[in-house]
Motif scaffolding. Sequence first.
Motif, PDB file in Angstrom:
ATOM      1  N   ALA A 186       0.844  -1.192   0.000  1.00 34.54           N
ATOM      2  CA  ALA A 186       0.000   0.000   0.000  1.00 34.54           C
ATOM      3  C   ALA A 186       0.879   1.242   0.000  1.00 34.54           C
ATOM      4  O   ALA A 186       2.099   1.168   0.153  1.00 34.54           O
ATOM      5  CB  ALA A 186      -0.921  -0.002   1.219  1.00 34.54           C
ATOM      6  N   SER A 187       0.235   2.396  -0.147  1.00 35.03           N
ATOM      7  CA  SER A 187       0.954   3.660  -0.177  1.00 35.03           C
ATOM      8  C   SER A 187       1.409   4.099   1.207  1.00 35.03           C
ATOM      9  O   SER A 187       2.492   4.646   1.371  1.00 35.03           O
ATOM     10  CB  SER A 187       0.070   4.757  -0.771  1.00 35.03           C
ATOM     11  N   ARG A 188       0.545   3.884   2.205  1.00 39.86           N
ATOM     12  CA  ARG A 188       0.850   4.299   3.574  1.00 39.86           C
ATOM     13  C   ARG A 188       0.307   3.285   4.556  1.00 39.86           C
ATOM     14  O   ARG A 188      -0.657   2.567   4.259  1.00 39.86           O
ATOM     15  CB  ARG A 188       0.203   5.648   3.890  1.00 39.86           C
ATOM     16  N   PHE A 189       0.910   3.247   5.744  1.00 38.66           N
ATOM     17  CA  PHE A 189       0.447   2.408   6.846  1.00 38.66           C
ATOM     18  C   PHE A 189       0.487   3.236   8.115  1.00 38.66           C
ATOM     19  O   PHE A 189       1.405   4.037   8.309  1.00 38.66           O
ATOM     20  CB  PHE A 189       1.374   1.192   7.040  1.00 38.66           C
ATOM     21  N   THR A 190      -0.484   3.018   8.994  1.00 37.75           N
ATOM     22  CA  THR A 190      -0.378   3.613  10.320  1.00 37.75           C
ATOM     23  C   THR A 190       0.581   2.741  11.129  1.00 37.75           C
ATOM     24  O   THR A 190       0.843   1.587  10.782  1.00 37.75           O
ATOM     25  CB  THR A 190      -1.743   3.703  11.018  1.00 37.75           C
ATOM     26  N   LYS A 191       1.110   3.286  12.209  1.00 35.37           N
ATOM     27  CA  LYS A 191       2.067   2.538  13.023  1.00 35.37           C
ATOM     28  C   LYS A 191       1.444   1.281  13.605  1.00 35.37           C
ATOM     29  O   LYS A 191       2.052   0.219  13.609  1.00 35.37           O
ATOM     30  CB  LYS A 191       2.602   3.423  14.151  1.00 35.37           C
ATOM     31  N   THR A 192       0.211   1.401  14.093  1.00 37.50           N
ATOM     32  CA  THR A 192      -0.437   0.242  14.699  1.00 37.50           C
ATOM     33  C   THR A 192      -0.731  -0.836  13.657  1.00 37.50           C
ATOM     34  O   THR A 192      -0.602  -2.022  13.940  1.00 37.50           O
ATOM     35  CB  THR A 192      -1.736   0.647  15.410  1.00 37.50           C
ATOM     36  N   ALA A 193      -1.101  -0.426  12.455  1.00 38.28           N
ATOM     37  CA  ALA A 193      -1.378  -1.402  11.403  1.00 38.28           C
ATOM     38  C   ALA A 193      -0.107  -2.145  11.034  1.00 38.28           C
ATOM     39  O   ALA A 193      -0.111  -3.377  10.874  1.00 38.28           O
ATOM     40  CB  ALA A 193      -1.963  -0.710  10.178  1.00 38.28           C
ATOM     41  N   GLU A 194       0.988  -1.421  10.905  1.00 42.36           N
ATOM     42  CA  GLU A 194       2.264  -2.051  10.556  1.00 42.36           C
ATOM     43  C   GLU A 194       2.694  -3.036  11.635  1.00 42.36           C
ATOM     44  O   GLU A 194       3.147  -4.144  11.340  1.00 42.36           O
ATOM     45  CB  GLU A 194       3.314  -0.959  10.371  1.00 42.36           C
ATOM     46  N   GLU A 195       2.530  -2.661  12.894  1.00 44.51           N
ATOM     47  CA  GLU A 195       2.896  -3.535  14.004  1.00 44.51           C
ATOM     48  C   GLU A 195       2.037  -4.791  14.033  1.00 44.51           C
ATOM     49  O   GLU A 195       2.549  -5.894  14.249  1.00 44.51           O
ATOM     50  CB  GLU A 195       2.766  -2.786  15.330  1.00 44.51           C
ATOM     51  N   LYS A 196       0.725  -4.642  13.808  1.00 44.80           N
ATOM     52  CA  LYS A 196      -0.174  -5.791  13.851  1.00 44.80           C
ATOM     53  C   LYS A 196       0.076  -6.756  12.687  1.00 44.80           C
ATOM     54  O   LYS A 196      -0.004  -7.969  12.859  1.00 44.80           O
ATOM     55  CB  LYS A 196      -1.633  -5.324  13.835  1.00 44.80           C
ATOM     56  N   ILE A 197       0.378  -6.232  11.518  1.00 43.02           N
ATOM     57  CA  ILE A 197       0.653  -7.090  10.363  1.00 43.02           C
ATOM     58  C   ILE A 197       1.944  -7.876  10.590  1.00 43.02           C
ATOM     59  O   ILE A 197       2.006  -9.092  10.343  1.00 43.02           O
ATOM     60  CB  ILE A 197       0.739  -6.262   9.070  1.00 43.02           C
ATOM     61  N   LYS A 198       2.978  -7.218  11.096  1.00 41.29           N
ATOM     62  CA  LYS A 198       4.248  -7.897  11.369  1.00 41.29           C
ATOM     63  C   LYS A 198       4.117  -8.891  12.524  1.00 41.29           C
ATOM     64  O   LYS A 198       4.743  -9.944  12.510  1.00 41.29           O
ATOM     65  CB  LYS A 198       5.343  -6.878  11.670  1.00 41.29           C
ATOM     66  N   ALA A 199       3.286  -8.577  13.518  1.00 40.17           N
ATOM     67  CA  ALA A 199       3.077  -9.493  14.647  1.00 40.17           C
ATOM     68  C   ALA A 199       2.356 -10.759  14.190  1.00 40.17           C
ATOM     69  O   ALA A 199       2.584 -11.833  14.759  1.00 40.17           O
ATOM     70  CB  ALA A 199       2.268  -8.792  15.741  1.00 40.17           C
ATOM     71  N   ALA A 200       1.515 -10.649  13.163  1.00 39.76           N
ATOM     72  CA  ALA A 200       0.811 -11.830  12.653  1.00 39.76           C
ATOM     73  C   ALA A 200       1.685 -12.638  11.708  1.00 39.76           C
ATOM     74  O   ALA A 200       1.274 -13.698  11.245  1.00 39.76           O
ATOM     75  CB  ALA A 200      -0.462 -11.390  11.936  1.00 39.76           C
ATOM     76  N   GLY A 201       2.893 -12.141  11.411  1.00 37.05           N
ATOM     77  CA  GLY A 201       3.806 -12.879  10.547  1.00 37.05           C
ATOM     78  C   GLY A 201       3.781 -12.421   9.105  1.00 37.05           C
ATOM     79  O   GLY A 201       4.389 -13.038   8.247  1.00 37.05           O
ATOM     80  N   GLY A 202       3.096 -11.339   8.815  1.00 37.52           N
ATOM     81  CA  GLY A 202       2.989 -10.839   7.443  1.00 37.52           C
ATOM     82  C   GLY A 202       4.091  -9.873   7.095  1.00 37.52           C
ATOM     83  O   GLY A 202       4.957  -9.568   7.906  1.00 37.52           O
ATOM     84  N   LYS A 203       4.040  -9.399   5.847  1.00 34.07           N
ATOM     85  CA  LYS A 203       5.027  -8.449   5.367  1.00 34.07           C
ATOM     86  C   LYS A 203       4.338  -7.144   4.962  1.00 34.07           C
ATOM     87  O   LYS A 203       3.218  -7.157   4.490  1.00 34.07           O
ATOM     88  CB  LYS A 203       5.768  -9.009   4.161  1.00 34.07           C
ATOM     89  N   VAL A 204       5.058  -6.042   5.147  1.00 29.00           N
ATOM     90  CA  VAL A 204       4.557  -4.715   4.810  1.00 29.00           C
ATOM     91  C   VAL A 204       5.467  -4.135   3.747  1.00 29.00           C
ATOM     92  O   VAL A 204       6.689  -4.139   3.900  1.00 29.00           O
ATOM     93  CB  VAL A 204       4.556  -3.805   6.063  1.00 29.00           C
ATOM     94  N   GLU A 205       4.872  -3.648   2.649  1.00 30.16           N
ATOM     95  CA  GLU A 205       5.662  -3.026   1.583  1.00 30.16           C
ATOM     96  C   GLU A 205       4.998  -1.723   1.170  1.00 30.16           C
ATOM     97  O   GLU A 205       3.841  -1.704   0.802  1.00 30.16           O
ATOM     98  CB  GLU A 205       5.776  -3.960   0.385  1.00 30.16           C
ATOM     99  N   VAL A 206       5.773  -0.629   1.224  1.00 33.01           N
ATOM    100  CA  VAL A 206       5.269   0.676   0.822  1.00 33.01           C
ATOM    101  C   VAL A 206       5.553   0.842  -0.657  1.00 33.01           C
ATOM    102  O   VAL A 206       6.675   0.701  -1.118  1.00 33.01           O
ATOM    103  CB  VAL A 206       5.939   1.809   1.625  1.00 33.01           C
ATOM    104  N   ILE A 207       4.505   1.132  -1.405  1.00 34.02           N
ATOM    105  CA  ILE A 207       4.639   1.313  -2.870  1.00 34.02           C
ATOM    106  C   ILE A 207       4.902   2.773  -3.164  1.00 34.02           C
ATOM    107  O   ILE A 207       4.219   3.638  -2.724  1.00 34.02           O
ATOM    108  CB  ILE A 207       3.375   0.837  -3.591  1.00 34.02           C
TER     109      ILE A 207
END
Length: 92
Positions: free
Chosen positions: A71-92
């Motif tokens: 996605a273009s942007r992530f909030t801090k809490t969203a980024e933390e929750k996605i990484k805690a679930a084992g996922g990956k975050v990529e800023v486009i």
Amino acid sequence: PLFRRIPKRGFNNRNSKIYTEVTLAMLEERFETGAEVTAETLLELGVIKKVNDGIVILGNGELTKKLNVKASRFTKTAEEKIKAAGGKVEVI
């Protein structure tokens, strides 16, 4: 006087960006574990109707699935929750 009779218009910033908001709760109910979340997949599933200037992922809700989110942007809490679930975050 004429200036009093003419309707007043507000200021519209031509340079502002309008982001489409997606919450983690929306991702939790629509995607399977290990899925890749992009703007195209969100449009196909009907989560969003239109990609304006980009997608912003908000941290509302819980995420238990491992997702690869782009996605273009992530909030801090969203980024933390996605990484805690084992996922990956990529800023486009």
